[in-house]
Design a protein around this motif. Sequence first.
Motif, PDB file in Angstrom:
ATOM      1  N   TYR A 148       2.704  -6.653   5.527  1.00 37.91           N
ATOM      2  CA  TYR A 148       3.096  -7.845   4.789  1.00 37.91           C
ATOM      3  C   TYR A 148       2.140  -8.981   5.161  1.00 37.91           C
ATOM      4  O   TYR A 148       1.940  -9.272   6.347  1.00 37.91           O
ATOM      5  CB  TYR A 148       4.511  -8.287   5.166  1.00 37.91           C
ATOM      6  N   THR A 149       1.590  -9.650   4.145  1.00 37.99           N
ATOM      7  CA  THR A 149       0.836 -10.876   4.370  1.00 37.99           C
ATOM      8  C   THR A 149       1.334 -11.938   3.391  1.00 37.99           C
ATOM      9  O   THR A 149       1.856 -11.612   2.319  1.00 37.99           O
ATOM     10  CB  THR A 149      -0.679 -10.677   4.176  1.00 37.99           C
ATOM     11  N   THR A 150       1.194 -13.210   3.781  1.00 40.63           N
ATOM     12  CA  THR A 150       1.570 -14.317   2.899  1.00 40.63           C
ATOM     13  C   THR A 150       0.510 -15.407   3.002  1.00 40.63           C
ATOM     14  O   THR A 150      -0.230 -15.484   3.995  1.00 40.63           O
ATOM     15  CB  THR A 150       2.943 -14.919   3.268  1.00 40.63           C
ATOM     16  N   PRO A 151       0.421 -16.285   1.987  1.00 33.45           N
ATOM     17  CA  PRO A 151      -0.589 -17.348   2.008  1.00 33.45           C
ATOM     18  C   PRO A 151      -0.481 -18.268   3.213  1.00 33.45           C
ATOM     19  O   PRO A 151      -1.495 -18.832   3.655  1.00 33.45           O
ATOM     20  CB  PRO A 151      -0.313 -18.112   0.706  1.00 33.45           C
ATOM     21  N   ASN A 152       0.706 -18.453   3.764  1.00 32.48           N
ATOM     22  CA  ASN A 152       0.875 -19.375   4.893  1.00 32.48           C
ATOM     23  C   ASN A 152       0.621 -18.744   6.259  1.00 32.48           C
ATOM     24  O   ASN A 152       0.787 -19.407   7.279  1.00 32.48           O
ATOM     25  CB  ASN A 152       2.268 -19.996   4.865  1.00 32.48           C
ATOM     26  N   GLY A 153       0.243 -17.461   6.283  1.00 30.70           N
ATOM     27  CA  GLY A 153      -0.205 -16.907   7.553  1.00 30.70           C
ATOM     28  C   GLY A 153       0.525 -15.704   8.091  1.00 30.70           C
ATOM     29  O   GLY A 153       0.147 -15.151   9.139  1.00 30.70           O
ATOM     30  N   THR A 154       1.578 -15.244   7.433  1.00 32.80           N
ATOM     31  CA  THR A 154       2.223 -14.004   7.880  1.00 32.80           C
ATOM     32  C   THR A 154       1.237 -12.848   7.772  1.00 32.80           C
ATOM     33  O   THR A 154       0.548 -12.693   6.762  1.00 32.80           O
ATOM     34  CB  THR A 154       3.460 -13.701   7.020  1.00 32.80           C
ATOM     35  N   ASP A 155       1.171 -12.050   8.808  1.00 31.25           N
ATOM     36  CA  ASP A 155       0.381 -10.813   8.792  1.00 31.25           C
ATOM     37  C   ASP A 155       1.046  -9.854   9.769  1.00 31.25           C
ATOM     38  O   ASP A 155       0.830  -9.916  10.970  1.00 31.25           O
ATOM     39  CB  ASP A 155      -1.074 -11.066   9.187  1.00 31.25           C
ATOM     40  N   LEU A 156       1.893  -8.979   9.221  1.00 31.64           N
ATOM     41  CA  LEU A 156       2.726  -8.104  10.037  1.00 31.64           C
ATOM     42  C   LEU A 156       2.597  -6.677   9.528  1.00 31.64           C
ATOM     43  O   LEU A 156       2.717  -6.439   8.317  1.00 31.64           O
ATOM     44  CB  LEU A 156       4.188  -8.546   9.973  1.00 31.64           C
ATOM     45  N   SER A 157       2.367  -5.741  10.427  1.00 31.71           N
ATOM     46  CA  SER A 157       2.200  -4.348  10.023  1.00 31.71           C
ATOM     47  C   SER A 157       3.020  -3.446  10.924  1.00 31.71           C
ATOM     48  O   SER A 157       3.400  -3.820  12.038  1.00 31.71           O
ATOM     49  CB  SER A 157       0.732  -3.938  10.065  1.00 31.71           C
ATOM     50  N   ALA A 158       3.301  -2.228  10.418  1.00 28.21           N
ATOM     51  CA  ALA A 158       4.121  -1.282  11.177  1.00 28.21           C
ATOM     52  C   ALA A 158       3.979   0.110  10.590  1.00 28.21           C
ATOM     53  O   ALA A 158       3.518   0.289   9.450  1.00 28.21           O
ATOM     54  CB  ALA A 158       5.588  -1.698  11.145  1.00 28.21           C
ATOM     55  N   SER A 159       4.423   1.078  11.359  1.00 30.19           N
ATOM     56  CA  SER A 159       4.597   2.442  10.851  1.00 30.19           C
ATOM     57  C   SER A 159       6.003   2.578  10.273  1.00 30.19           C
ATOM     58  O   SER A 159       6.975   2.091  10.858  1.00 30.19           O
ATOM     59  CB  SER A 159       4.418   3.457  11.974  1.00 30.19           C
ATOM     60  N   ILE A 160       6.095   3.231   9.110  1.00 30.57           N
ATOM     61  CA  ILE A 160       7.408   3.543   8.526  1.00 30.57           C
ATOM     62  C   ILE A 160       7.530   5.047   8.298  1.00 30.57           C
ATOM     63  O   ILE A 160       8.394   5.501   7.553  1.00 30.57           O
ATOM     64  CB  ILE A 160       7.645   2.768   7.217  1.00 30.57           C
ATOM     65  N   SER A 161       6.672   5.800   8.958  1.00 35.05           N
ATOM     66  CA  SER A 161       6.673   7.249   8.808  1.00 35.05           C
ATOM     67  C   SER A 161       8.001   7.855   9.227  1.00 35.05           C
ATOM     68  O   SER A 161       8.571   7.487  10.274  1.00 35.05           O
ATOM     69  CB  SER A 161       5.551   7.847   9.658  1.00 35.05           C
ATOM     70  N   GLU A 162       8.528   8.732   8.398  1.00 34.43           N
ATOM     71  CA  GLU A 162       9.782   9.447   8.669  1.00 34.43           C
ATOM     72  C   GLU A 162      11.008   8.546   8.635  1.00 34.43           C
ATOM     73  O   GLU A 162      12.084   8.940   9.083  1.00 34.43           O
ATOM     74  CB  GLU A 162       9.720  10.172  10.028  1.00 34.43           C
ATOM     75  N   ARG A 163      10.887   7.342   8.104  1.00 33.69           N
ATOM     76  CA  ARG A 163      12.042   6.462   7.952  1.00 33.69           C
ATOM     77  C   ARG A 163      12.459   6.427   6.475  1.00 33.69           C
ATOM     78  O   ARG A 163      11.607   6.373   5.585  1.00 33.69           O
ATOM     79  CB  ARG A 163      11.733   5.044   8.444  1.00 33.69           C
ATOM     80  N   ASP A 164      13.770   6.468   6.246  1.00 38.11           N
ATOM     81  CA  ASP A 164      14.291   6.417   4.882  1.00 38.11           C
ATOM     82  C   ASP A 164      14.234   4.986   4.340  1.00 38.11           C
ATOM     83  O   ASP A 164      14.420   4.020   5.085  1.00 38.11           O
ATOM     84  CB  ASP A 164      15.746   6.893   4.840  1.00 38.11           C
ATOM     85  N   ALA A 165      14.009   4.868   3.044  1.00 36.50           N
ATOM     86  CA  ALA A 165      14.069   3.578   2.370  1.00 36.50           C
ATOM     87  C   ALA A 165      15.475   3.349   1.828  1.00 36.50           C
ATOM     88  O   ALA A 165      16.183   4.289   1.461  1.00 36.50           O
ATOM     89  CB  ALA A 165      13.057   3.524   1.239  1.00 36.50           C
ATOM     90  N   TYR A 166      15.869   2.094   1.771  1.00 42.09           N
ATOM     91  CA  TYR A 166      17.175   1.703   1.244  1.00 42.09           C
ATOM     92  C   TYR A 166      16.965   0.631   0.186  1.00 42.09           C
ATOM     93  O   TYR A 166      15.949  -0.063   0.181  1.00 42.09           O
ATOM     94  CB  TYR A 166      18.071   1.178   2.362  1.00 42.09           C
ATOM     95  N   TRP A 167      17.926   0.513  -0.705  1.00 44.60           N
ATOM     96  CA  TRP A 167      17.809  -0.510  -1.731  1.00 44.60           C
ATOM     97  C   TRP A 167      19.182  -0.987  -2.158  1.00 44.60           C
ATOM     98  O   TRP A 167      20.177  -0.296  -1.993  1.00 44.60           O
ATOM     99  CB  TRP A 167      17.019   0.014  -2.934  1.00 44.60           C
ATOM    100  N   ILE A 168      19.202  -2.200  -2.704  1.00 42.02           N
ATOM    101  CA  ILE A 168      20.409  -2.796  -3.259  1.00 42.02           C
ATOM    102  C   ILE A 168      20.107  -3.146  -4.708  1.00 42.02           C
ATOM    103  O   ILE A 168      19.278  -4.014  -4.981  1.00 42.02           O
ATOM    104  CB  ILE A 168      20.818  -4.066  -2.496  1.00 42.02           C
ATOM    105  N   SER A 169      20.748  -2.456  -5.615  1.00 41.39           N
ATOM    106  CA  SER A 169      20.512  -2.699  -7.036  1.00 41.39           C
ATOM    107  C   SER A 169      21.580  -3.596  -7.647  1.00 41.39           C
ATOM    108  O   SER A 169      21.434  -4.036  -8.787  1.00 41.39           O
ATOM    109  CB  SER A 169      20.486  -1.373  -7.795  1.00 41.39           C
ATOM    110  N   GLY A 170      22.646  -3.868  -6.898  1.00 40.47           N
ATOM    111  CA  GLY A 170      23.730  -4.675  -7.436  1.00 40.47           C
ATOM    112  C   GLY A 170      24.843  -3.866  -8.064  1.00 40.47           C
ATOM    113  O   GLY A 170      25.790  -4.431  -8.607  1.00 40.47           O
TER     114      GLY A 170
END
Length: 324
Positions: A148-170
Amino acid sequence: MNFTHLLTGAKKVLDCGDLKPNENLVIITDTNQPLSISLALFETAKSIGAHPVLITMEPVPPAGDLLEPINAALKAADLIVTPTSTSLYHSKGIREAYSEPNHARVIALSEITEDALVNGGMTADFRGLKPLVEKLATYYAKGKTIRYTTPNGTDLSASISERDAYWISGVADRPGMLLALPTTEVYIAPIEDSVEGTIVVDASCSAGVGLVDEPIIITVEKGLITDIKGGSAADKLRGILAAQNNPKAYQIAEFGLGLNPECRVIGTTEDEGRYGTCHIGIGSNVGFGGVNNVSIHLDVIMWHPTIQIDDEMIFKNGETLIHP
């Protein structure tokens, strides 16, 4: 606000939860919330022919433990709705209620106000948003790395290998589904000690911190927050984490992406659902595939993210590059 308007908002919530006649609905609120919201849910459930039960408790910290009598009631519910002043989304009792063998459907209405029940994010076409939410979730699910990067300076990285994704559709129309309204999002728990970089919070922070007065600059090393700088919002965040007296409270727990264009950034949990923002969760993630178990979970929100999963950019400056 006119109670009739609240009934309209309550009906939309229970429609999202697919409440049916003769089902058991458990509503949990706390003494910091207006009772009118819970009463609107209660009366709407009765009009559907369901069996509502309303529980009022003292507030607990975000993701905090609930009293055992409350947990027992949750296990008998078909649908649970939580119009509470803090988020119970990651609380142990909620997790047990939607998990096997109970399979309750859950709708978190964290920090909900009378206004938020009928305006802002709650006006979204949740079923219309569902295809994009689920499409983006496939990228998180198959990914090995995330940045993740943002114009104001966020720069964060990670491994997500073997992790499930989740979502909220409402829409919670199947047993065991957990969602938060009006939030619409995709999220994943990173490999805890793989997270590295800097978070620059330029929108807001949950858990009562609210809108930031100046950016909160958070340094992360091997998954843990090592420094928090900024103004009064940074001081509040620092105090909330220190009050836990637990090093696990400083764990980066979640990479999330807001996808509801109707959500507002107003200093509540509605913020993390706003399309054009991303959020980073701090604290517990055992409820969505992680291993960090602590009785707190909060989110910091940033504007205009660029998101890269493996070698593919899926979001650029707050706009999706992926379409269903």
